[in-house]
Scaffold this motif. Structure first.
Motif, PDB file in Angstrom:
ATOM      1  N   UNK A   1       0.823  -1.211   0.000  1.00  0.00           N
ATOM      2  CA  UNK A   1       0.000   0.000   0.000  1.00  0.00           C
ATOM      3  C   UNK A   1       0.861   1.265   0.000  1.00  0.00           C
ATOM      4  N   UNK A   2       2.185   1.114   0.152  1.00  0.00           N
ATOM      5  CA  UNK A   2       3.092   2.266   0.110  1.00  0.00           C
ATOM      6  C   UNK A   2       3.126   2.875  -1.301  1.00  0.00           C
ATOM      7  N   UNK A   3       3.569   4.118  -1.423  1.00  0.00           N
ATOM      8  CA  UNK A   3       3.713   4.738  -2.747  1.00  0.00           C
ATOM      9  C   UNK A   3       4.671   3.947  -3.643  1.00  0.00           C
ATOM     10  N   UNK A   4       4.434   4.025  -4.937  1.00  0.00           N
ATOM     11  CA  UNK A   4       5.214   3.291  -5.947  1.00  0.00           C
ATOM     12  C   UNK A   4       6.715   3.518  -5.762  1.00  0.00           C
TER      13      UNK A   4
ATOM     14  N   UNK B   1      12.457   1.407  -4.243  1.00  0.00           N
ATOM     15  CA  UNK B   1      13.768   1.428  -3.594  1.00  0.00           C
ATOM     16  C   UNK B   1      14.219   0.021  -3.182  1.00  0.00           C
ATOM     17  N   UNK B   2      13.280  -0.910  -3.088  1.00  0.00           N
ATOM     18  CA  UNK B   2      13.604  -2.279  -2.676  1.00  0.00           C
ATOM     19  C   UNK B   2      13.823  -3.217  -3.858  1.00  0.00           C
ATOM     20  N   UNK B   3      13.825  -2.688  -5.086  1.00  0.00           N
ATOM     21  CA  UNK B   3      14.036  -3.519  -6.280  1.00  0.00           C
ATOM     22  C   UNK B   3      15.528  -3.723  -6.518  1.00  0.00           C
ATOM     23  N   UNK B   4      15.889  -4.913  -6.947  1.00  0.00           N
ATOM     24  CA  UNK B   4      17.280  -5.241  -7.262  1.00  0.00           C
ATOM     25  C   UNK B   4      17.349  -5.871  -8.661  1.00  0.00           C
ATOM     26  N   UNK B   5      17.125  -5.069  -9.709  1.00  0.00           N
ATOM     27  CA  UNK B   5      17.166  -5.620 -11.072  1.00  0.00           C
ATOM     28  C   UNK B   5      18.526  -6.199 -11.435  1.00  0.00           C
TER      29      UNK B   5
ATOM     30  N   UNK C   1      15.990  -9.467 -10.014  1.00  0.00           N
ATOM     31  CA  UNK C   1      14.848  -9.406  -9.086  1.00  0.00           C
ATOM     32  C   UNK C   1      14.730 -10.675  -8.243  1.00  0.00           C
ATOM     33  N   UNK C   2      15.851 -11.378  -7.995  1.00  0.00           N
ATOM     34  CA  UNK C   2      15.799 -12.603  -7.202  1.00  0.00           C
ATOM     35  C   UNK C   2      15.767 -12.322  -5.702  1.00  0.00           C
ATOM     36  N   UNK C   3      15.933 -11.067  -5.319  1.00  0.00           N
ATOM     37  CA  UNK C   3      15.690 -10.606  -3.944  1.00  0.00           C
ATOM     38  C   UNK C   3      14.954  -9.276  -4.044  1.00  0.00           C
ATOM     39  N   UNK C   4      14.241  -8.923  -2.972  1.00  0.00           N
ATOM     40  CA  UNK C   4      13.542  -7.650  -2.951  1.00  0.00           C
ATOM     41  C   UNK C   4      12.280  -7.657  -3.798  1.00  0.00           C
ATOM     42  N   UNK C   5      11.842  -6.464  -4.194  1.00  0.00           N
ATOM     43  CA  UNK C   5      10.552  -6.313  -4.852  1.00  0.00           C
ATOM     44  C   UNK C   5      10.679  -6.390  -6.379  1.00  0.00           C
TER      45      UNK C   5
ATOM     46  N   UNK D   1      22.104 -11.212  -0.876  1.00  0.00           N
ATOM     47  CA  UNK D   1      21.676 -10.769   0.457  1.00  0.00           C
ATOM     48  C   UNK D   1      20.233 -10.268   0.420  1.00  0.00           C
ATOM     49  N   UNK D   2      19.484 -10.462   1.503  1.00  0.00           N
ATOM     50  CA  UNK D   2      18.076 -10.051   1.533  1.00  0.00           C
ATOM     51  C   UNK D   2      17.907  -8.538   1.547  1.00  0.00           C
ATOM     52  N   UNK D   3      16.714  -8.108   1.149  1.00  0.00           N
ATOM     53  CA  UNK D   3      16.343  -6.691   1.188  1.00  0.00           C
ATOM     54  C   UNK D   3      15.294  -6.523   2.286  1.00  0.00           C
ATOM     55  N   UNK D   4      15.547  -5.582   3.221  1.00  0.00           N
ATOM     56  CA  UNK D   4      14.591  -5.305   4.300  1.00  0.00           C
ATOM     57  C   UNK D   4      14.020  -3.913   4.084  1.00  0.00           C
ATOM     58  N   UNK D   5      12.722  -3.796   3.796  1.00  0.00           N
ATOM     59  CA  UNK D   5      12.103  -2.485   3.565  1.00  0.00           C
ATOM     60  C   UNK D   5      12.283  -1.564   4.768  1.00  0.00           C
ATOM     61  N   UNK D   6      12.678  -0.336   4.497  1.00  0.00           N
ATOM     62  CA  UNK D   6      13.028   0.612   5.558  1.00  0.00           C
ATOM     63  C   UNK D   6      11.886   0.855   6.547  1.00  0.00           C
TER      64      UNK D   6
END
Length: 336
Positions: free
Chosen positions: A66-69, A74-78, A82-86, A146-151
């Motif tokens: 539900x957060x803004x686009x 910021x959590x995307x890792x192209x 995209x094997x981690x994060x959004x 490494x994992x991505x943790x949303x701020x």
């Protein structure tokens, strides 16, 4: 029109957990193997899985998406595929578009049961969160990033994701053990191959405010928790009739993936599914607007991908015969 009268085989994992050598447990193992062979899918009841943890997980993922686009982006890792994060909406393309076997299945399906026509990438988002131990060395670091943790969720994210992801992980591991026994192999055959695999808790998310009209294809979509919104359809191997899947409370849906198909030489075929906005979805949306007016209208699917370890060799195991041209010896990381 999907068939709603059919019920997938239900596997009682508790029977196996309580006494792996009992007659009932062995019968349940054979039932597991038959379900995967005949349908490519089954429902599982695992006494260790709680609805409370599922609800907490769904609340977290709804709030995240539900957060803004731009915040989510910021959590995307192209750079890691995209094997981690959004993974943003309109990025993932259904594999069926480029899978000859899937296209062959669709060609044989009566017009009334074909998947809804859809071209291009899905409007769904996804988040990949690694579950389980990582290998110390691997030829495929991108699959083990490494994992991505949303701020905005840094305090609760790891605990909730790991709690629910671990429950799905242990449930599908139990099914792989039961399937090993059911297919006449040693119980540890399939579970051992998954050790250090890049397993992913991979919730998908669809904005029902934006894409909530009847007939919208949300995912031309391996284990699924219960979603709060209906709309999931599958096609079993032994038939061409579309089945609308409803996951009962306390149950999980397991669908065979491509790696299991490879290891069984095609005796078990990878499953296919779609998620579509239906009349039942609309009814649920209207109900949620009344009963939970403060909640985001996002359809969350708590998908979990169990993977064979990236450096393991994929090839048909001994009890199975498979076409070596179709299932050649291949490193799992390359297949992924």
């Amino acid at each position: 029109m999907a068939n709603t009268s059919f019920i997938l085989p239900i596997i009682n994992l508790g029977l196996y957990i309580n006494d792996k050598n009992s007659t009932k447990a062995i019968e349940e193992c054979k039932k597991t193997a038959n379900a995967l062979r005949d349908y490519g899918a089954l429902l599982v009841k695992d006494p260790r899985v709680t609805e409370e943890d599922n609800a907490q997980f769904l609340d977290l993922i709804e709030d995240y998406f539900a957060q803004p686009f731009d915040i989510k982006l910021q959590d995307a890792r192209p750079e890691f595929g995209y094997q981690v994060g959004v993974t943003p909406e309109f990025t993932e393309e259904p594999k069926c578009h480029r899978d000859p076997h899937c296209q062959d299945i669709i060609a044989k399906i009566p017009a009334s049961d074909k998947p809804l026509k859809f071209e291009g990438p899905d409007p769904k988002w996804r988040f990949f969160w690694r579950i389980g131990d990582q290998p110390k060395q691997t030829k495929f670091p991108r699959l083990n990033a490494d994992p991505v943790i949303p701020a905005a969720f840094k305090n609760e994210w790891p605990k909730i994701m790991n709690t629910w992801g671990t429950q799905l992980h242990q449930a599908v591991l139990g099914i792989t053990e039961m399937a090993s026994v059911g297919f006449g192999m040693d119980a540890n055959t399939l579970p051992d191959m998954t050790k250090y695999g890049p397993h992913l808790l991979a919730p998908t998310a669809s904005d029902l405010e934006k894409f909530g009209s009847i007939g919208t294809v949300l995912a031309g979509l391996t284990i699924h928790g219960k979603s709060r919104f209906p709309g999931l359809n599958i096609w079993p191997r032994n038939g061409t009739e579309k089945i609308a899947v409803r996951v009962p409370d306390g149950h999980l849906l397991v669908q065979a993936g491509k790696q299991l198909e490879w290891l069984t030489g095609g005796e078990v075929m990878a499953g296919y599914h779609e998620v579509v906005v239906t009349e039942d979805t609309i009814k649920t949306i209207e109900k949620v607007k009344i009963t939970r007016p403060d909640r985001p209208l996002w359809r969350i699917s708590s998908t979990f991908f169990l993977h064979i370890a990236s450096d393991e060799l994929l090839r048909p195991l001994k009890p199975f015969r498979g076409d070596p041209m179709q299932y050649p010896p291949t490193l799992t990381g390359d297949q992924t």
